[in-house]
Design an enzyme around this catalytic site. Sequence first.
Site, PDB file in Angstrom:
ATOM      1  CE  LYS A 160      -1.297   4.781 -10.843  1.00  0.00           C
ATOM      2  NZ  LYS A 160      -1.301   5.706  -9.736  1.00  0.00           N
TER       3      LYS A 160
ATOM      4  NE  ARG B 216      -7.664  10.611  -3.579  1.00  0.00           N
ATOM      5  CZ  ARG B 216      -7.360   9.543  -4.316  1.00  0.00           C
ATOM      6  NH1 ARG B 216      -6.450   9.625  -5.255  1.00  0.00           N
ATOM      7  NH2 ARG B 216      -7.951   8.390  -4.094  1.00  0.00           N
TER       8      ARG B 216
ATOM      9  CG  HIS C 135     -12.285  -1.394  -9.824  1.00  0.00           C
ATOM     10  ND1 HIS C 135     -11.385  -2.199  -9.177  1.00  0.00           N
ATOM     11  CD2 HIS C 135     -12.533  -1.958 -11.013  1.00  0.00           C
ATOM     12  CE1 HIS C 135     -11.092  -3.221  -9.974  1.00  0.00           C
ATOM     13  NE2 HIS C 135     -11.777  -3.101 -11.089  1.00  0.00           N
TER      14      HIS C 135
ATOM     15  CD  GLU D 104       0.696  -4.831 -10.590  1.00  0.00           C
ATOM     16  OE1 GLU D 104      -0.207  -5.348  -9.920  1.00  0.00           O
ATOM     17  OE2 GLU D 104       1.076  -3.659 -10.416  1.00  0.00           O
TER      18      GLU D 104
HETATM   19  C1  MV4 Z   1      -4.612  -5.734  -8.381  1.00  0.00           C
HETATM   20  C2  MV4 Z   1      -5.432  -6.739  -7.833  1.00  0.00           C
HETATM   21  C3  MV4 Z   1      -4.960  -8.028  -7.854  1.00  0.00           C
HETATM   22  N1  MV4 Z   1      -3.737  -8.304  -8.360  1.00  0.00           N
HETATM   23  N2  MV4 Z   1      -3.399  -6.070  -8.858  1.00  0.00           N
HETATM   24  C4  MV4 Z   1      -7.844  -2.233  -8.270  1.00  0.00           C
HETATM   25  C5  MV4 Z   1      -7.713  -0.790  -8.598  1.00  0.00           C
HETATM   26  C6  MV4 Z   1      -6.257  -0.468  -8.529  1.00  0.00           C
HETATM   27  N3  MV4 Z   1      -6.019   0.358  -7.385  1.00  0.00           N
HETATM   28  C7  MV4 Z   1      -5.557  -1.780  -8.465  1.00  0.00           C
HETATM   29  N4  MV4 Z   1      -6.539  -2.776  -8.157  1.00  0.00           N
HETATM   30  C8  MV4 Z   1      -6.206  -4.074  -7.985  1.00  0.00           C
HETATM   31  N5  MV4 Z   1      -4.997  -4.458  -8.443  1.00  0.00           N
HETATM   32  C9  MV4 Z   1      -2.991  -7.317  -8.836  1.00  0.00           C
HETATM   33  N6  MV4 Z   1      -1.780  -7.599  -9.324  1.00  0.00           N
HETATM   34  C10 MV4 Z   1      -6.663  -6.357  -7.319  1.00  0.00           C
HETATM   35  C11 MV4 Z   1      -7.045  -5.032  -7.402  1.00  0.00           C
HETATM   36  C12 MV4 Z   1      -8.307  -4.700  -6.821  1.00  0.00           C
HETATM   37  C13 MV4 Z   1      -9.497  -5.222  -7.316  1.00  0.00           C
HETATM   38  C14 MV4 Z   1      -9.541  -6.066  -8.414  1.00  0.00           C
HETATM   39  C15 MV4 Z   1     -10.725  -6.588  -8.854  1.00  0.00           C
HETATM   40  C16 MV4 Z   1     -11.916  -6.251  -8.216  1.00  0.00           C
HETATM   41  C17 MV4 Z   1     -11.916  -5.400  -7.155  1.00  0.00           C
HETATM   42  C18 MV4 Z   1     -10.708  -4.875  -6.686  1.00  0.00           C
HETATM   43  C19 MV4 Z   1     -10.710  -4.026  -5.602  1.00  0.00           C
HETATM   44  C20 MV4 Z   1      -9.517  -3.518  -5.136  1.00  0.00           C
HETATM   45  C21 MV4 Z   1      -8.320  -3.857  -5.747  1.00  0.00           C
END
Ligand code: MV4
Length: 513
Positions: A116, A292, A235, A200
């Site tokens: 990442k 993918r 998630h 982050e």
């Molecule tokens: C985040 C975020 C908010 N701020 N990063 C979720 C899984 C991965 N793909 C990254 N994700 C997130 N990263 C920052 N800096 C919000 C998510 C996020 C999420 C967070 C809490 C609950 C549900 C979520 C659904 C999608 C993405």
Amino acid sequence: MFRKILIANRGEIAVRILRACRELDIAAVAVFSEADRAALHVRLAGEAYPIGPASSRESYLRIDKLMDVAQRSRCDALHPGYGFLAENPALPRACIAAGITFIGPTADAMEALGSKTAARQLAKRCDVPTVPGAFDPIERLEDARQLAREIGYPVLVKAVAGGGGKGMRLVAREADLPASWRDAGSEALNAFGDSRLYLEKYLERPRHIEIQILADTHGRIVSLGERECSVQRRHQKVFEEAPSPAVTQELRRAMGEAAVRLARAGGYTNAGTVEFLVDDARDFYFLEVNARLQVEHPVTELVTGLDLVKLQIAIAAGHRLPFAWESIAPRGHAIECRLYAEDPENNFFPSPGKILTRRTPSGPGIRLEDGVYAGWTVPADYDPLLGKLIAWGNSREEAIARLRRALEEYGVSGIKTNASLFRSILADPEFVLGKIHTRWLDERLQSSAGAIPQDGDLSGASGAAALAAALWHVQHNGASSLENPSGAEESASRWKLHGRSEQLNRTPRRSRE
Ligand code: MV4
């Protein structure tokens, strides 16, 4: 073109890839674990070979066994599907060593984007906006504390090898950082064999919007537009749609161009997805690349008219993409829901077991992608995804209405499914208005814990009739006469309530009325 493709996967995605092979007149070879001997993907394949016991570690994750089957059955290409080995660079490397074409990006591209922090560096280098935070793994807690102070709380601690929320911790204040740092590190080590972390700035309620790209091996890279995936539960995506209700033509162009720049910089080929967070000001921030085909690819297929699996195969065979991205604009609207063997009334606990009956929806604008059949037992060994139901409409309203209607037609007995959750979300005014964000569903489920309006709610007038019908059946024929002997049927849809009242009307008059 290829002569024969090994499908290194199971379930609905294996079935999806088989169908593309059939249309292209390419032979397909399925593989299966002991738990999947009778699975639909095995039944539909021209050839199928066992690769080990139920445990995916000893079957679907065994590169040596896959290569052995591919070579002995004389396959010239391999499609990994999603999950399992799909983003493991060891698989394309093993394919090269065996003289088999891997249908996906190169191992080098997977590696460049799999970290990442490396992906964030790549994004920065090609002017793709990123969330404020670290661009390198952070080794010491003291350094994490320092950076968190600079960017300000709340912060999100993430695993360098992460994705999908594993090894991720939301930290509201400095006092919580040490414990969260420890927990995230051990979770990451456990999940990825890599404990490295970074952090982050935490965005509060962003939308999760991703761009589908296709890249051929001759340097053409196109964006097929976005998918809105904000409706998630812990998630896990629940609904996906295209186009996003929040994306304007300008934003689509800007995000598409950013995704294409990133893919080009990463040497990316084949189908891929670039994930972004989008805030209320419609600013977007790069999150990660999924190297993918994704579960939710059909919504893009329905609004672009393209077959992504066939295009993946063509790209891997060295064909040129026959269109430019400027020519691709979404037509109409598509919404997908993921059907899981889960119990919505028991915290969405997996509900594997034998499917007794299955009624499939059809009609205008409806597409069902599933990998199951009545009489088959959903194994407890894998992700309990049964399949996906996707609706297309001229407008978002029509797509929602069609999905709602198709969910009324859909029914499975013998196992529980999460279909009632979709029925309730599709009736939610906020969802209908498109006012959704990544925490919307979790907050909604929390605030209404135990009070999810279930379709088949037994409080209304038709519910009373259904309850009376059910009681009547039990009294007269015993519990085993019900459609649902174990009580394991999903909530009754109006369709079923109607069916029951018909049954009631057919019964002899003497006992009632
Ligand atoms: C985040 C975020 C908010 N701020 N990063 C979720 C899984 C991965 N793909 C990254 N994700 C997130 N990263 C920052 N800096 C919000 C998510 C996020 C999420 C967070 C809490 C609950 C549900 C979520 C659904 C999608 C993405």
